[in-house]
Design an enzyme around this catalytic site. Structure first.
Site, PDB file in Angstrom:
ATOM      1  N   HIS A 162       9.503  16.371  19.655  1.00 45.81           N
ATOM      2  CA  HIS A 162       9.121  15.050  18.796  1.00 45.81           C
ATOM      3  C   HIS A 162       9.146  15.672  17.261  1.00 45.81           C
ATOM      4  CE1 HIS A 162       6.231  11.524  18.296  1.00 45.81           C
ATOM      5  NE2 HIS A 162       6.944  11.791  17.270  1.00 45.81           N
TER       6      HIS A 162
ATOM      7  N   SER B  27       0.478   1.749  12.718  1.00 50.45           N
ATOM      8  CA  SER B  27       1.562   2.566  13.320  1.00 50.45           C
ATOM      9  C   SER B  27       1.782   2.721  14.506  1.00 50.45           C
ATOM     10  CB  SER B  27       1.108   3.723  12.394  1.00 50.45           C
ATOM     11  OG  SER B  27       1.974   4.859  13.403  1.00 50.45           O
ATOM     12  N   SER B  28       2.716   2.769  15.287  1.00 49.65           N
ATOM     13  CA  SER B  28       2.702   3.029  16.534  1.00 49.65           C
ATOM     14  C   SER B  28       2.154   4.216  16.920  1.00 49.65           C
ATOM     15  CB  SER B  28       4.300   2.851  17.152  1.00 49.65           C
ATOM     16  OG  SER B  28       4.992   3.977  16.512  1.00 49.65           O
ATOM     17  N   ASP B  29       1.986   5.074  16.256  1.00 49.33           N
ATOM     18  CA  ASP B  29       1.220   6.398  16.314  1.00 49.33           C
ATOM     19  C   ASP B  29      -0.173   6.460  16.393  1.00 49.33           C
ATOM     20  OD1 ASP B  29       3.489   8.029  17.260  1.00 49.33           O
ATOM     21  OD2 ASP B  29       4.063   7.943  15.134  1.00 49.33           O
TER      22      ASP B  29
ATOM     23  N   ASP C 171      -0.917  32.784   3.874  1.00 55.72           N
ATOM     24  CA  ASP C 171      -1.717  32.234   2.908  1.00 55.72           C
ATOM     25  C   ASP C 171      -2.591  31.081   3.619  1.00 55.72           C
ATOM     26  OD1 ASP C 171      -1.372  33.805   0.916  1.00 55.72           O
ATOM     27  OD2 ASP C 171       0.386  33.005   0.135  1.00 55.72           O
TER      28      ASP C 171
ATOM     29  N   HIS D 161       1.822  12.654   9.652  1.00 54.24           N
ATOM     30  CA  HIS D 161       3.010  12.960  10.737  1.00 54.24           C
ATOM     31  C   HIS D 161       4.390  12.486  10.166  1.00 54.24           C
ATOM     32  CE1 HIS D 161       5.414  12.464  14.400  1.00 54.24           C
ATOM     33  NE2 HIS D 161       5.785  11.308  14.308  1.00 54.24           N
TER      34      HIS D 161
ATOM     35  N   SER E  35       3.001  -0.334  10.907  1.00 49.69           N
ATOM     36  CA  SER E  35       4.048   0.045  11.545  1.00 49.69           C
ATOM     37  C   SER E  35       5.571  -0.540  10.993  1.00 49.69           C
ATOM     38  CB  SER E  35       3.985  -0.319  13.033  1.00 49.69           C
ATOM     39  OG  SER E  35       5.279   0.098  13.928  1.00 49.69           O
ATOM     40  N   GLY E  36       6.483   0.358  10.833  1.00 48.84           N
ATOM     41  CA  GLY E  36       7.857   0.014  10.686  1.00 48.84           C
ATOM     42  C   GLY E  36       7.978  -0.455   9.089  1.00 48.84           C
TER      43      GLY E  36
ATOM     44  N   GLY F 279       7.357   8.360   9.952  1.00 52.04           N
ATOM     45  CA  GLY F 279       6.104   9.135   9.609  1.00 52.04           C
ATOM     46  C   GLY F 279       4.960   8.000   9.212  1.00 52.04           C
ATOM     47  N   ASN F 280       3.763   8.720   9.212  1.00 50.69           N
ATOM     48  CA  ASN F 280       2.933   7.774   8.716  1.00 50.69           C
ATOM     49  C   ASN F 280       1.718   8.892   8.517  1.00 50.69           C
ATOM     50  OD1 ASN F 280       1.607   8.463  11.574  1.00 50.69           O
ATOM     51  ND2 ASN F 280       3.382   7.263  12.246  1.00 50.69           N
TER      52      ASN F 280
ATOM     53  N   TYR G 212      -8.666  33.531  -4.703  1.00 52.38           N
ATOM     54  CA  TYR G 212      -7.623  32.539  -5.018  1.00 52.38           C
ATOM     55  C   TYR G 212      -8.065  31.283  -5.387  1.00 52.38           C
ATOM     56  CZ  TYR G 212      -3.219  30.217  -4.752  1.00 52.38           C
ATOM     57  OH  TYR G 212      -1.962  29.437  -4.945  1.00 52.38           O
TER      58      TYR G 212
ATOM     59  N   HIS H 157       8.682  13.123  10.203  1.00 50.82           N
ATOM     60  CA  HIS H 157      10.040  13.759  11.015  1.00 50.82           C
ATOM     61  C   HIS H 157      10.721  14.618   9.799  1.00 50.82           C
ATOM     62  CE1 HIS H 157      10.219  11.123  14.507  1.00 50.82           C
ATOM     63  NE2 HIS H 157       9.290  10.682  14.262  1.00 50.82           N
TER      64      HIS H 157
END
Lengths: 234, 234, 234, 234
Positions: free
Chosen positions: C173, C76-78, C122, C97, C47-48, C30-31, C231, C99
């Protein structure tokens, strides 16, 4: 008495504690080992000791013929499986065995875990193999040693590489995972458990869910492990 | 006033607290008891007290005829079931009762938990029995006493031993477990819950999943409990 | 050296840490990114890097053409997916992002998440869209950039607005979510995971469960987001 | 300024915090109220405030006609439902509303939760009712007020008593629970969630699982709530 294997024992101890912290085991279930290739020995959790009570000095040191080199406690009952894998796969540095819930469920279902998504493909390109239960004469014999044989036979038959596929399910039993060191083996156990849960849910939502297509398998594996990998720091 | 049963109360108290810490109960659900065979008494959680508020001195001491020997509080509403089991099974030292989620689900489904893997076989060689719901006249009568009878009848009918099978599901109700002491009874409740969850998931993944084969059942049980056991420390 | 982007990096760092605290990611999965529209840059996780080790100064700053503006680590690779979304959707301030388990399961099942209840309504009035897996030539090409295109194509084809529907599943994904800032993007990831779990369970209980009727969709969305919303605080 | 309703606000505040601690809500979901019958007012959570930020002085005091008596913040958007229930059920002291996962799943499935076991029967003797979704004209009208009517209509039609059945599911929405005070209402929300999960699992294990038989329903409910109850302390 000062141990000759202080660093190795600590690596092994830390990895075992992680197994517990990550929720992959309860009580005395599971075990992790770490190898010292230079000295031809590995360190493993003593048998039946709760993780809460475990101390670095309890870790047992053995050679690949299962002789105790240092340590007063009895090593894990699964020790011979570890020794067999270290002896045959010379490039691995650590092994983990858990009874994590979703991994065990797939093993008990005697099913390979299909590759359904990129979480899986980030780590390996094949379905996670489930080795069939052993033949009766092997169970009655040198059981834990034969478990090692069972794993290697499974990889040979499916023509997959233990360097790429760093995990296996033993039918009716549970997972073994490995890696370059003990921490990586534990990492693979956690990833396996997560992938096992995702695959279970995927099939529940869509029983006809297709396997991930080859182009995506390749792309995700390559961006993390290929020669032009761009995931992670250099 | 100094209690004559300080140690017994503390054993019982600690085991009850564990039940809560392990996530097997919420609020006032469940109860654990511990026996003192020499004095012919057992200690049990008081009825309806939240685990957060429980103190060692709240624990109630009774004899096997359900007479209170020490304690100001009303004992667990399930006390007569405990007394009946202690009276009839002279080798057990502790009993636990929970409403743990997966164990209760199998009990409500009125199904034995099939032995699907080695996690199960490490602890017992039979399916985990689910006693059928009681007959109406027994429910209307001395219910908790009759629950004890129901458990013993179930073991007699299935021809299983309470020494090997240290757990049972009561149809539509939930699990009772026991062991050499209260801590072991709680351990068995946790293992049962874990095995119940694994078996549920196994069937979801593969509705035709086969029971574990006899050679593996025997191997795993024997390596932990047989005369040549090599699991754990000597 | 003093960063010119201290505040932006801290916003990004805090949001990434939340991803981990909320149980939406493990290890390095994730990121999250955060944008500074005035300066035409965005901040993203390197990344990583495990969340436990992440520090605010590790965050990488890039422009919308994916050039690193500040930071020594590899982003990040994304990253290209984030850049593409920021460039095309000028009113969003943060992207996340993950997982997360149930979100990934729906993505792997290649199914939109049907709107079954008011928890969903909502937050958005449409089913949560699942973009189909990319074509092979796009995967082999500029993959992460093309992932951005895939998301926009999905919204165009389904004729939904990214302002109202602040989340998408990428087939096989996992989820991307966004919002007015990075914290809101993370909020949407958590809500998506919760809605994904509820929808999974709903279908298990009643495979014929109907979608929420239009009048209730409208009512719940309007009372939170309409012009007469009541609300929350003014 | 010193509040005239300090104790009531604190009761309400504590109960709201419990909702969060028990894992029944995330972010700003859900709300709890507490009533002061003597003064004809009730206290309720302000709308859209995260539980982490909530303070006792934020709690809003209203009369049963929904007029704010004390407090600067806007009350929960569900306030009119609470007011309607307090007005019509004069013996209740607290109300809780959550979006707890399994409770919502049954509500979205539009199914009553069948009474499958004694965990359920310890608390109520009926299936947990799921009120059908409201008619369109009522949704478009005074929605939250009409939700109260919807609940009362459901109890009237099913001929069940709100004194015995202290919980309801609103179709496509989620649960409302109540009790003698706010803490008891929260307790009922937690028990409902647990029972909802157990019932879900029961049906998954055995789709033909029978409802609990009447003699056991009666026995368990009576031993806890009957005139000769022997559960809990006197």
């Amino acid at each position: 008495m000062i141990s000759q294997f202080k660093t190795l024992k600590e690596e092994c101890y830390e990895a075992n504690i992680q197994l517990n912290n990550l929720g992959l085991v309860i009580y005395t279930f599971g075990n992790v080992s770490a190898v010292d290739r230079g000295r031809g020995v590995f360190a493993i959790k003593p048998s039946g000791v709760p993780y809460e009570d475990l101390k670095p000095e309890d870790i047992v040191i053995l050679d690949f013929e299962n002789n105790v080199v240092e340590g007063k406690m009895r090593p894990s009952s699964d020790t011979k499986t570890h020794a067999y894998l270290y002896k045959n796969w010379e490039d691995i540095g650590g092994i983990a065995h858990t009874h994590a819930t979703y991994s065990v469920a797939w093993a008990q279902a005697q099913r390979d875990i299909p590759i359904f998504g990129t979480t899986h493909a980030d780590h390996l390109t094949a379905d996670i193999p489930c080795a069939p239960p052993m033949k009766d004469e092997l169970i009655a014999g040198n059981y834990e040693h034969n478990t090692g044989i069972q794993i290697l036979d499974c990889f040979k038959e499916k023509q997959i590489s233990h360097t790429e596929v760093q995990m296996v399910l033993l039918g009716n039993h549970g997972p073994f995972t490995w890696g370059e060191n003990a921490a990586k083996a534990v990492y693979n156990s956690k990833v396996l458990e997560e992938v096992a849960k995702m695959a279970f849910l995927t099939r529940q939502i869509n029983p006809e869910a297709p396997r991930l297509k080859d182009s995506l398998i390749k792309k995700h594996y390559e961006r993390k492990h290929g020669k032009d990998a761009y995931y992670g720091q250099k």
